[in-house]
Design a protein around this motif. Structure first.
Motif, PDB file in Angstrom:
ATOM      1  N   UNK A   1     -28.603 -10.524 -27.008  1.00 43.06           N
ATOM      2  CA  UNK A   1     -27.989 -10.233 -28.310  1.00 43.06           C
ATOM      3  C   UNK A   1     -26.549 -10.736 -28.281  1.00 43.06           C
ATOM      4  N   UNK A   2     -26.195 -11.592 -29.253  1.00 45.07           N
ATOM      5  CA  UNK A   2     -24.803 -12.010 -29.425  1.00 45.07           C
ATOM      6  C   UNK A   2     -24.126 -10.948 -30.284  1.00 45.07           C
ATOM      7  N   UNK A   3     -23.156 -10.269 -29.719  1.00 45.76           N
ATOM      8  CA  UNK A   3     -22.588  -9.098 -30.390  1.00 45.76           C
ATOM      9  C   UNK A   3     -21.580  -9.491 -31.464  1.00 45.76           C
ATOM     10  N   UNK A   4     -21.517  -8.694 -32.485  1.00 45.02           N
ATOM     11  CA  UNK A   4     -20.624  -8.951 -33.605  1.00 45.02           C
ATOM     12  C   UNK A   4     -19.182  -9.115 -33.120  1.00 45.02           C
ATOM     13  N   UNK A   5     -18.560 -10.210 -33.564  1.00 42.30           N
ATOM     14  CA  UNK A   5     -17.161 -10.461 -33.251  1.00 42.30           C
ATOM     15  C   UNK A   5     -16.887 -10.941 -31.843  1.00 42.30           C
ATOM     16  N   UNK A   6     -17.920 -11.219 -31.038  1.00 41.15           N
ATOM     17  CA  UNK A   6     -17.649 -11.622 -29.657  1.00 41.15           C
ATOM     18  C   UNK A   6     -17.088 -13.047 -29.581  1.00 41.15           C
ATOM     19  N   UNK A   7     -17.330 -13.868 -30.588  1.00 44.64           N
ATOM     20  CA  UNK A   7     -16.749 -15.212 -30.612  1.00 44.64           C
ATOM     21  C   UNK A   7     -15.341 -15.168 -31.211  1.00 44.64           C
ATOM     22  N   UNK A   8     -15.226 -14.590 -32.397  1.00 42.29           N
ATOM     23  CA  UNK A   8     -13.950 -14.541 -33.117  1.00 42.29           C
ATOM     24  C   UNK A   8     -13.895 -13.256 -33.930  1.00 42.29           C
ATOM     25  N   UNK A   9     -12.728 -12.623 -33.939  1.00 40.96           N
ATOM     26  CA  UNK A   9     -12.521 -11.432 -34.771  1.00 40.96           C
ATOM     27  C   UNK A   9     -11.932 -11.835 -36.120  1.00 40.96           C
ATOM     28  N   UNK A  10     -12.235 -11.058 -37.142  1.00 40.65           N
ATOM     29  CA  UNK A  10     -11.679 -11.301 -38.471  1.00 40.65           C
ATOM     30  C   UNK A  10     -10.145 -11.339 -38.400  1.00 40.65           C
ATOM     31  N   UNK A  11      -9.561 -12.288 -39.112  1.00 37.72           N
ATOM     32  CA  UNK A  11      -8.110 -12.527 -39.209  1.00 37.72           C
ATOM     33  C   UNK A  11      -7.501 -13.139 -37.945  1.00 37.72           C
ATOM     34  N   UNK A  12      -8.315 -13.403 -36.953  1.00 27.73           N
ATOM     35  CA  UNK A  12      -7.826 -14.076 -35.751  1.00 27.73           C
ATOM     36  C   UNK A  12      -7.600 -15.559 -36.051  1.00 27.73           C
ATOM     37  N   UNK A  13      -6.531 -16.147 -35.490  1.00 28.17           N
ATOM     38  CA  UNK A  13      -6.323 -17.595 -35.642  1.00 28.17           C
ATOM     39  C   UNK A  13      -7.370 -18.328 -34.809  1.00 28.17           C
ATOM     40  N   UNK A  14      -8.174 -19.134 -35.473  1.00 24.73           N
ATOM     41  CA  UNK A  14      -9.235 -19.869 -34.794  1.00 24.73           C
ATOM     42  C   UNK A  14      -8.770 -21.272 -34.424  1.00 24.73           C
ATOM     43  N   UNK A  15      -8.046 -21.909 -35.343  1.00 25.63           N
ATOM     44  CA  UNK A  15      -7.583 -23.278 -35.130  1.00 25.63           C
ATOM     45  C   UNK A  15      -6.078 -23.320 -35.378  1.00 25.63           C
ATOM     46  N   UNK A  16      -5.349 -23.791 -34.379  1.00 26.99           N
ATOM     47  CA  UNK A  16      -3.896 -23.904 -34.515  1.00 26.99           C
ATOM     48  C   UNK A  16      -3.525 -25.299 -35.007  1.00 26.99           C
ATOM     49  N   UNK A  17      -2.588 -25.357 -35.934  1.00 21.93           N
ATOM     50  CA  UNK A  17      -2.051 -26.626 -36.426  1.00 21.93           C
ATOM     51  C   UNK A  17      -0.760 -26.941 -35.666  1.00 21.93           C
ATOM     52  N   UNK A  18      -0.420 -28.235 -35.561  1.00 18.76           N
ATOM     53  CA  UNK A  18      -1.162 -29.401 -36.051  1.00 18.76           C
ATOM     54  C   UNK A  18      -2.264 -29.793 -35.074  1.00 18.76           C
ATOM     55  N   UNK A  19      -3.297 -30.401 -35.617  1.00 19.49           N
ATOM     56  CA  UNK A  19      -4.418 -30.829 -34.795  1.00 19.49           C
ATOM     57  C   UNK A  19      -5.218 -31.848 -35.578  1.00 19.49           C
TER      58      UNK A  19
END
Length: 394
Positions: free
Chosen positions: A131-149
């Motif tokens: 089971x892939x648990x809720x939020x185990x990859x990314x949490x809500x409001x977490x920065x996923x991609x930083x700029x610049x990129x």
């Protein structure tokens, strides 16, 4: 004459943002992301089945239950309808949401299904197995991609998954490319014994295209001061002007004089590097920047890589440019006190840098097959075998 490091510092001071805009997701390839991207929800947004199998309550297994009643089949994208009771399970497909209370899955390969019941061929389980648990990859409001990129295929896929349909990117600068030389002809035209073909115009266009920049103005001009002045008056209307050739100290090298006539402020002219020493960089009164690059093919590539791209990185708001480092397969010596650049290839079996053989900066095949441009620092006479050196990836 500036050192390599001092010339870079002057470029950093001259660089400023080109501004921001939004583009459609399918138009974002190779554009530079301008704003950090945050998660709009948890990822996964629910406890997700990682396998086709059977989901049930781990506490039932701990109680010794080994045969379960199948009460419902849950597919990806569907919501369950029935709640589990003691000794019951769901048959569940990969990607489906695990209902509250189910906290273990046994995969189909380890199950024996008979009619409406299922038993298993395993003896041990772990809670939340498969089971892939809720939020185990990314949490809500977490920065996923930083700029610049730079928006490559992987990043664009993530943006789509995050629901970003319009991407905030830096505006691309308008660019002029002006090649010079009375001896230079276009590749599709007849050529005499004493002429050469205009490879650098196509080199520069290709290098710019890697940044999704298409020159707004692109032309060739012969070695004539009045012709150069007329062409450059038009070219300098753009944010960046790249001139190739005519910048050395020969009788027909008119670029420095024309720059002075046009009121260009010279940031630096000549840098203690090899190849590329004659490079001239200046600014217009309207804030544009001019790169006058030497005409030999290797000099053109080197100076674009270490100066024009340095300016682009800073203007796109990168704090630091990534320069790679690997060990040398062989030794290299130099006699000058200049910073030297030379083409290298990454050895396919052991990852070390191999020097490419070439006959000077005018050799049209000097960088054929090269993976990068390596740096031989001014204060090091010999790079010994196995020592690590910095290089720019091409």
């Amino acid at each position: 004459m500036e050192t390599f490091d001092s010339a870079k510092r002057l470029l950093h001071e001259a660089a400023s943002s080109f501004g921001c805009e939004e583009v459609e997701l399918h138009e974002a390839d190779n554009r530079i992301l301008a704003v950090d991207i945050v998660a709009d929800r948890d990822y996964p947004p629910f406890n997700r089945a990682a396998m086709d199998g059977y989901a049930f309550r781990f506490k039932d297994w701990k109680r010794g239950m080994r045969i379960y009643e199948i009460v419902e089949v849950i597919y990806a994208g569907a919501q369950h309808k029935q709640e589990l009771k003691k000794g019951q399970c769901y048959k569940i497909m990969t990607g489906a949401a695990c209902p509250d209370g189910t906290n273990v899955i046994i995969k189909s390969e380890d199950a024996i299904e008979e009619s409406d019941t299922v038993s298993f061929t395993v003896d041990r389980l772990a809670e939340f197995q498969h089971i892939a648990r809720r939020g185990e990859d990314v949490k809500q409001y977490e920065i996923v991609v930083h700029a610049p990129q730079k928006c490559n295929s992987q990043l664009i896929s993530v943006l789509a998954a995050l629901g970003v349909s319009r991407v905030p990117v830096y505006i691309l600068p308008t660019v002029s490319v002006v090649t010079t030389g009375s001896e230079v002809v276009q590749p599709n035209l007849p050529i005499s014994h004493f002429q050469i073909r205009n490879s650098n115009q196509f080199l520069l266009r290709s290098l710019l295209k890697k940044w999704s920049i298409i020159p707004k103005f692109c032309t060739h001009v012969v070695d004539d001061m009045l012709s150069l002045q007329a062409v450059l008056m038009e070219a300098l209307k753009n944010k960046i002007t790249i001139i190739n050739g005519g910048v050395s100290a020969g009788d027909a090298d008119y670029i420095p004089m024309v720059m002075k006539r046009l009121g260009v402020e010279v940031l630096f002219h000549k840098v203690s590097i090899k190849p590329g020493k004659p490079i001239l960089v200046g600014q217009t009164t309207s804030g544009g920047i001019i790169f006058a690059l030497p005409g030999n093919p290797l000099s053109c590539l080197v100076t674009f890589t270490v100066f024009v791209e340095e300016y682009l990185y800073r203007s796109f708001q990168y704090k630091e440019r990534v320069i790679y480092k690997l060990p040398m397969l062989e030794s290299r010596s130099k006699k000058s006190n200049l910073t030297e650049f030379f083409p290298v290839k990454i050895h396919p079996s052991d990852g070390r840098l191999c020097m490419l053989t070439y006959n000077g900066s005018g050799d049209i095949t000097a960088v054929l097959g090269a993976d990068g441009i390596a740096i031989h620092p001014h204060d090091i006479t010999e790079i010994v075998q196995q020592s690590c050196i910095y290089f720019y990836r091409l």
